[in-house]
Design a protein around this motif. Structure first.
Motif: not given
Lengths: 241, 406
Positions: B42-47, B55, B57-58, B167
């Motif tokens: 999971f990258d910074a867009r989905t912390p 939060s 991320a990643p 996911k």
């Protein structure tokens, strides 16, 4: 009772109800021993409860055994049924039937149910084995809008005769264990139970006595007669006088 | 908790804990970054929104699966592992080489039948078997997080599992099942995502961690922190491992997973390799040798900081407290079918803890079944051969499958 065969499902539901229909004579007969003649596998007292419980009701069966009654109520009345059972074997049998049954007993577990949690609460042949029958009865009335309760009548003439003439604690069909091994620690007579109902403010909506073979004594009789010749008392109770 | 008593015979001669210098047989951070099982990243867009206010991320979640997802995506089972467990529920463990930790319950033809269900188990966030935790590299510093990792809660673990399911394209769970800390996650799942849990089996668990359990955990944590090799949590960079501290923590904890009758049956007061005391502090008794072996084998596969974090997560768990002090409120309006199981000799999560859950579920009018299994094996019974538990689980799961049309 555990083997409720798959063949049951194919039968017409109504064929198993007592003659005359449950609504007209819900107390026709009850008891531990009799089976409905058509099925040979279902207890008449279960069929009576079945006739009493409305479609879709919430039902708590305390001391539900292997879940025969709850499964019957679910399959025929679509009830939301719950059970309490002391034995793990019983609970496992209930789990396998998809029933929601907890391992526990009437003395300890009823206190945790909220008021009016169930439409009908069933307690069969158990109250005399509880440590505190009065508190149990009060909980039944609190958590159920209606209470179906049955118990062996210690005022039955055979019980009285055993005590009066033989001087022995009675051992009968309905009370088969000797005094030193019976789980029944709080015996009462039908009149005693009526007295308890008054004390806890229970309204007796219907009451009957069953003879030793589990058949209802259908004619109208004064209490003292029932108390003498009834082997079991069966009561439908509701909160309030 | 995942090295059951019945699996490990007392080892031969008395062993002492390995010295820190010899890193052989000690936890390797590589397994924390690059596990042998699949990983969801999971990258910074989905912390991960954590209870600590961070939060994350990643981050990554390592998981294992068995069985096949059906076309309706309706046969998914999530297994939640216990404190020191991992995702290898039905797979040979990459470090220890042992069989999957729940193969008695899960597999073809088993109560959790992998011929019928798609079974998933993910390593919890904060652990060390491939999911992001204190042994992972902090992208901000390029160094292992150590104590810089945010405190983890049971709810954080569940949120991360929910993100994994998203996911994997799994809308909801047919069954969520787990024991001990896994049971806490099951309860949290049912409370947090009731519409995503068709049936739930919390086993040998509680809706909160008791004062006694917190006390035991604190002893373990202090043992780790008292080890100079812990190096204020920076041991990975220092090239050391607090193996003695972690080993002692494990020895103490392991006692709580067993029971006096089980210990007596297995070891009694029997001597190890002799019939008389040696008048020394060697492991004279078999039970001493057994516990030392437990401590030794644990440090091979587990990260000391992860142990700190996960014990803390259990300590913080109090589902009632999260709902105004009333546990029933955690399950208000639920339609999930519950089956709660406890064991008579479990003194870590005694039957009273399970009954409290059952009473709350009753008060919430939830469909709940409850079985107390007669066993003298203590808390770890949920991992062991317990036919009564298996038959209860099979009955409940089969009935739930019928109700779901599986």
């Amino acid at each position: 009772m555990r083997a409720r065969s798959s063949g049951m499902k194919q039968r017409n539901d109504d064929a198993l109800l007592p003659v005359g229909g449950a609504a007209s004579a819900p107390w026709r007969s009850a008891g531990e021993l009799p089976r409905s003649p058509e099925s040979g596998s279902e207890r008449v007292d279960h069929l009576i409860v079945l006739g009493l419980v409305p479609h879709g009701a919430r039902v708590l069966d305390i001391g539900c055994g292997d879940g025969t009654l709850l499964a019957l109520l679910r399959d025929r009345r679509s009830v939301d049924g719950r059970g309490i059972e002391l034995s793990r074997e019983g609970v496992n049998a209930c789990l396998a039937r998809g029933l929601s049954v907890i391992q526990g007993d009437a003395d300890t577990d009823l206190a945790n149910y909220p008021d009016d949690a169930f439409d009908v609460v069933v307690l069969s042949q158990t109250i005399q084995a509880t440590r505190n029958p009065r508190i149990v009865l009060e909980h039944l009335l609190r958590i159920g809008r209606q209470v179906v309760i049955s118990f062996p009548n210690f005022g039955h003439w055979r019980v009285r005769a055993e005590l009066a003439f033989r001087g022995r604690m009675p051992v009968t069909e309905i009370l088969p264990e000797a005094w030193y091994e019976t789980p029944n620690i709080h015996h009462c007579t039908i009149r005693d139970f009526v007295g308890l109902c008054r004390e806890v403010g229970a309204r007796i909506e219907r009451a009957t006595a069953l003879d030793a073979r589990g058949h209802e004594m259908r004619f109208s009789l004064p209490w003292w007669v029932w108390n003498l010749i009834g082997a079991q008392g069966v009561f439908l109770l509701r909160r309030g006088r | 908790m995942d090295t059951p008593l019945d699996l490990v015979a007392p080892s031969g001669p008395a062993e002492s804990l390995a010295p820190d210098e010899a890193r052989r047989g000690l936890f390797e951070p590589a397994q924390a970054h690059d596990p042998t099982s699949p990983v969801a990243r999971f990258d910074a867009r989905t912390p991960l929104a954590m209870d600590a206010g961070v939060s994350l991320a990643p981050f990554q979640i390592a998981y294992q699966t068995a069985g096949t997802l059906n076309a309706d995506r309706s046969n998914a089972v999530l297994i939640c592992h216990a404190l020191t467990g991992d995702q290898h529920f039905a797979h040979t463990h990459p470090v220890t080489g042992k069989p999957g930790w729940w193969e008695r319950l899960v597999g073809p033809g088993k109560p959790v039948d992998t011929d019928r269900y798609f079974v998933i188990c993910s390593n919890v966030v904060g652990s060390c078997m491939g999911s992001t935790g204190p042994a992972s590299i902090d992208p901000a510093t390029g160094r292992p997080y150590g104590l810089g990792f945010p405190l983890v809660t049971i709810r954080d673990m569940v949120r991360a599992q929910a993100m994994l399911l998203d996911k994997l394209g799994i809308p909801d769970l047919f069954l969520c099942i787990g024991g001990s800390m896994g049971g806490m996650q099951v309860l949290q799942w049912a409370s947090l995502f009731p519409e995503r849990v068709f049936s739930a089996m919390p086993i040998a668990t509680g809706a909160r961690h008791s004062a006694q359990n917190i006390a035991f955990h604190e002893v373990g944590r202090q043992a780790i922190m008292a080890d100079p090799a812990w190096a204020e949590g920076r041991y990975l960079e220092a090239g050391t491992r607090p193996a003695k501290g972690l080993g002692v923590a494990r020895m103490g904890a392991h006692i709580t997973y067993l029971s006096e009758p089980a210990l007596h049956r297995k070891f009694g007061r029997r001597f190890q390799g002799g019939s008389a005391p040696t008048f020394s502090f060697n492991a004279d008794f078999q039970i001493e040798s057994y516990l030392r072996h437990q401590g030794l084998s644990f440090v091979e596969r587990f990260d000391a900081n992860a142990y700190l974090y996960l014990t803390r997560a259990m300590d913080y768990f109090d589902l009632a407290e999260d709902h105004g002090g009333v546990l029933a409120n955690a399950f208000r309006g639920t339609r999930t079918r519950f089956c709660v199981i406890s064991f008579t000799s479990d003194w870590l999560f005694p039957t009273a803890d399970s009954r409290a859950i059952v009473h709350a579920l009753n008060a919430a009018a939830a469909p709940v079944a409850f079985v107390e299994v007669e066993s003298d094996k203590g808390h770890d019974a949920f991992l062991l051969e317990e036919p009564a538990m298996f038959s209860a689980a099979r009955g409940f799961i089969d009935a739930a499958a019928r109700a779901r049309g599986l």
